[in-house]
Write an enzyme that holds these catalytic residues in place. Structure first.
Site, PDB file in Angstrom:
ATOM      1  N   GLY A   1      44.442  81.742  13.962  1.00 17.96           N
ATOM      2  CA  GLY A   1      44.939  82.602  15.032  1.00 17.96           C
ATOM      3  C   GLY A   1      44.850  81.913  16.379  1.00 17.96           C
ATOM      4  O   GLY A   1      44.487  80.743  16.462  1.00 17.96           O
ATOM      5  N   THR A   2      45.189  82.659  17.400  1.00 20.76           N
ATOM      6  CA  THR A   2      45.169  82.126  18.755  1.00 20.76           C
ATOM      7  C   THR A   2      43.775  81.659  19.156  1.00 20.76           C
ATOM      8  O   THR A   2      43.612  80.685  19.872  1.00 20.76           O
ATOM      9  CB  THR A   2      45.638  83.223  19.735  1.00 20.76           C
ATOM     10  OG1 THR A   2      46.809  83.817  19.196  1.00 20.76           O
ATOM     11  CG2 THR A   2      45.943  82.663  21.101  1.00 20.76           C
TER      12      THR A   2
ATOM     13  N   VAL B   1      39.908  80.578  13.503  1.00 22.73           N
ATOM     14  CA  VAL B   1      40.261  80.839  12.108  1.00 22.73           C
ATOM     15  C   VAL B   1      39.988  82.311  11.742  1.00 22.73           C
ATOM     16  O   VAL B   1      39.049  82.925  12.227  1.00 22.73           O
ATOM     17  CB  VAL B   1      39.439  79.917  11.186  1.00 22.73           C
ATOM     18  CG1 VAL B   1      39.844  80.061   9.730  1.00 22.73           C
ATOM     19  CG2 VAL B   1      39.607  78.463  11.618  1.00 22.73           C
TER      20      VAL B   1
ATOM     21  N   ASP C   1      50.654  92.994  23.817  1.00 25.56           N
ATOM     22  CA  ASP C   1      51.219  91.997  22.896  1.00 25.56           C
ATOM     23  C   ASP C   1      51.869  92.676  21.694  1.00 25.56           C
ATOM     24  O   ASP C   1      51.647  92.296  20.553  1.00 25.56           O
ATOM     25  CB  ASP C   1      50.123  91.016  22.457  1.00 25.56           C
ATOM     26  CG  ASP C   1      50.686  89.706  21.913  1.00 25.56           C
ATOM     27  OD1 ASP C   1      51.899  89.455  22.097  1.00 25.56           O
ATOM     28  OD2 ASP C   1      49.925  88.940  21.302  1.00 25.56           O
TER      29      ASP C   1
HETATM   30  P1  ADP Z   1      47.361  85.288  16.308  1.00 23.52           P
HETATM   31  O1  ADP Z   1      46.165  85.211  17.186  1.00 23.52           O
HETATM   32  O2  ADP Z   1      48.203  84.054  16.324  1.00 23.52           O
HETATM   33  O3  ADP Z   1      48.114  86.554  16.501  1.00 23.52           O
HETATM   34  P2  ADP Z   1      45.801  86.341  14.268  1.00 23.52           P
HETATM   35  O4  ADP Z   1      44.445  85.937  14.716  1.00 23.52           O
HETATM   36  O5  ADP Z   1      46.222  87.716  14.564  1.00 23.52           O
HETATM   37  O6  ADP Z   1      46.838  85.318  14.827  1.00 23.52           O
HETATM   38  O7  ADP Z   1      45.928  86.129  12.716  1.00 23.52           O
HETATM   39  C1  ADP Z   1      45.874  84.890  12.078  1.00 23.52           C
HETATM   40  C2  ADP Z   1      46.149  85.118  10.608  1.00 23.52           C
HETATM   41  O8  ADP Z   1      45.201  86.004  10.053  1.00 23.52           O
HETATM   42  C3  ADP Z   1      47.513  85.729  10.327  1.00 23.52           C
HETATM   43  O9  ADP Z   1      48.089  85.084   9.227  1.00 23.52           O
HETATM   44  C4  ADP Z   1      47.231  87.157  10.016  1.00 23.52           C
HETATM   45  O10 ADP Z   1      48.151  87.628   9.064  1.00 23.52           O
HETATM   46  C5  ADP Z   1      45.821  87.119   9.464  1.00 23.52           C
HETATM   47  N1  ADP Z   1      45.099  88.354   9.830  1.00 23.52           N
HETATM   48  C6  ADP Z   1      44.677  88.719  11.073  1.00 23.52           C
HETATM   49  N2  ADP Z   1      44.059  89.911  11.066  1.00 23.52           N
HETATM   50  C7  ADP Z   1      44.084  90.336   9.776  1.00 23.52           C
HETATM   51  C8  ADP Z   1      43.624  91.518   9.093  1.00 23.52           C
HETATM   52  N3  ADP Z   1      42.992  92.499   9.750  1.00 23.52           N
HETATM   53  N4  ADP Z   1      43.842  91.608   7.761  1.00 23.52           N
HETATM   54  C9  ADP Z   1      44.478  90.619   7.095  1.00 23.52           C
HETATM   55  N5  ADP Z   1      44.946  89.506   7.662  1.00 23.52           N
HETATM   56  C10 ADP Z   1      44.761  89.340   8.992  1.00 23.52           C
END
Ligand code: ADP
Ligand code: MG
Length: 323
Positions: free
Chosen positions: A27-28, A31, A140
């Site tokens: 994610g941003t 991990v 967002d």
């Molecule tokens: P970003 O910060 O780029 O938006 P995220 O941190 O939201 O990315 O997520 C990174 C990855 O983790 C993505 O593939 C997302 O689908 C997965 N993910 C994030 N939150 C959840 C959750 N609550 N349940 C399942 N998968 C998640």
């Protein structure tokens, strides 16, 4: 660890409460892991956030914000189950969700009926209405941040984090140009906003003037939408926040009471599995020219107070309209 850590909000605790499984993605802020909460047996998603140079620990503002998110409980908002520091990282534990709306939209095997779309719209707006009621702005909203559970329920995710941890991209120089790119895409789709439509626009802190492109008919972007749906979208896509429909008014819009009724979430289809959805990441909009910036930022400065606005407004608007 700093003595400022609020033991109730961010608890130092045995890390073995959570059994780490596979990595879900990057994610941003770091991990994201899939894990099992051994206390409840629940599957969770743990976001590991690098605290970087905030080594002394989290400040009070960040802790207060995290506490606020923990208290933001609603069926259409992802639950922040726990938050704890470990080895210079902050771990945020969320309920695990199967997929997200972006994956649903991109899945060519899923046909979304008008009733299905209404169901997703309703769940999205319900979550957002709850945020606004609690004075939390999401900032967002996008299909990728609308997570979907195994019973079809949609939940808003990823709000507030940018405010707590800062936008990491901003530290790199290309953020400026990606913001500009994104505005270009929006203006290409919805027309460049004019000061006559949104007088306060020119006082935004980093206002830049864009090439003027007229708004194409909204119908051309959403050829299959009903008249009710288009009317609601037009009201939600209003640039001037003072003129834009509120979340309460949006939920009372006739789109939600007219036929067809929204699909029951348990009857919505979700993608079979994650992955193989990356093929068409480039949208149609990317194939076309977007409007470009005409003036650099910082030409006009925000003036505080409504009286001050009026004094400066005429001149600024004249400037801005004089392309
Ligand atoms: P970003 O910060 O780029 O938006 P995220 O941190 O939201 O990315 O997520 C990174 C990855 O983790 C993505 O593939 C997302 O689908 C997965 N993910 C994030 N939150 C959840 C959750 N609550 N349940 C399942 N998968 C998640
Ligand atoms: Mg996200």
């Amino acid at each position: 660890m700093s003595k400022s850590v609020d033991t109730d909000t961010v608890r130092k605790q045995p890390v073995d409460r959570y059994l780490k499984r596979q990595v879900l993605g990057e994610g941003t802020y770091g991990v994201v892991y899939k894990a099992i909460d051994t206390l409840t047996g629940q599957t969770v998603a743990i976001k590991k956030i690098r605290l970087g140079n905030q080594k002394e620990g989290l400040n009070f503002t960040a802790l207060r914000e995290i506490k606020l998110l923990k208290e933001l409980k609603h069926p259409n908002i992802i639950e922040l189950i726990d938050a704890f520091p470990d080895k210079g990282n902050l771990h945020l534990v969320f309920e695990y969700m199967q997929t997200d709306l972006e994956a649903v939209i991109r899945d060519r095997n899923i046909f979304l009926s008008p009733a299905d779309i209404k169901s997703y719209m309703l769940m999205t707006l319900r979550g957002l209405a709850f945020c606004h009621k609690k004075w939390v702005l999401h900032r967002d909203m996008k299909p990728n941040n609308l997570l979907i559970g195994d019973k079809g329920q949609l939940k808003l995710a990823d709000f507030g984090l940018a405010r707590i941890f800062g936008s990491p991209d901003r530290r790199f120089t290309h953020q400026g140009s990606s913001d500009i790119d994104q505005l270009g895409k929006i203006f290409q789709a919805l027309g460049t906003p004019r000061p006559s439509q949104w007088a306060d626009m020119v006082y935004l802190p980093e206002y830049v003037e864009f090439q003027y492109v007229p708004a194409p008919p909204l119908r051309s972007l959403f050829p299959m939408a009903s008249d009710d749906a288009l009317d609601l979208l037009a009201k939600m896509f209003t640039y001037d926040p003072r003129a834009r429909i509120s979340i309460q008014q949006a939920m009372e819009h006739r789109y939600f009471s007219s036929a067809p009724p929204p699909t029951d979430p348990t009857k919505l289809r979700i993608p079979a599995s994650k992955g193989d959805l990356l093929e068409s990441k480039v949208s149609d909009l990317n194939q076309q020219e977007s409007p470009t910036v005409l003036s650099p930022p910082g030409k006009l400065r925000r003036v505080m107070g409504p009286e001050a606005f009026d004094i400066n407004r005429n001149q600024s608007i004249d400037d801005a309209e004089d392309y």
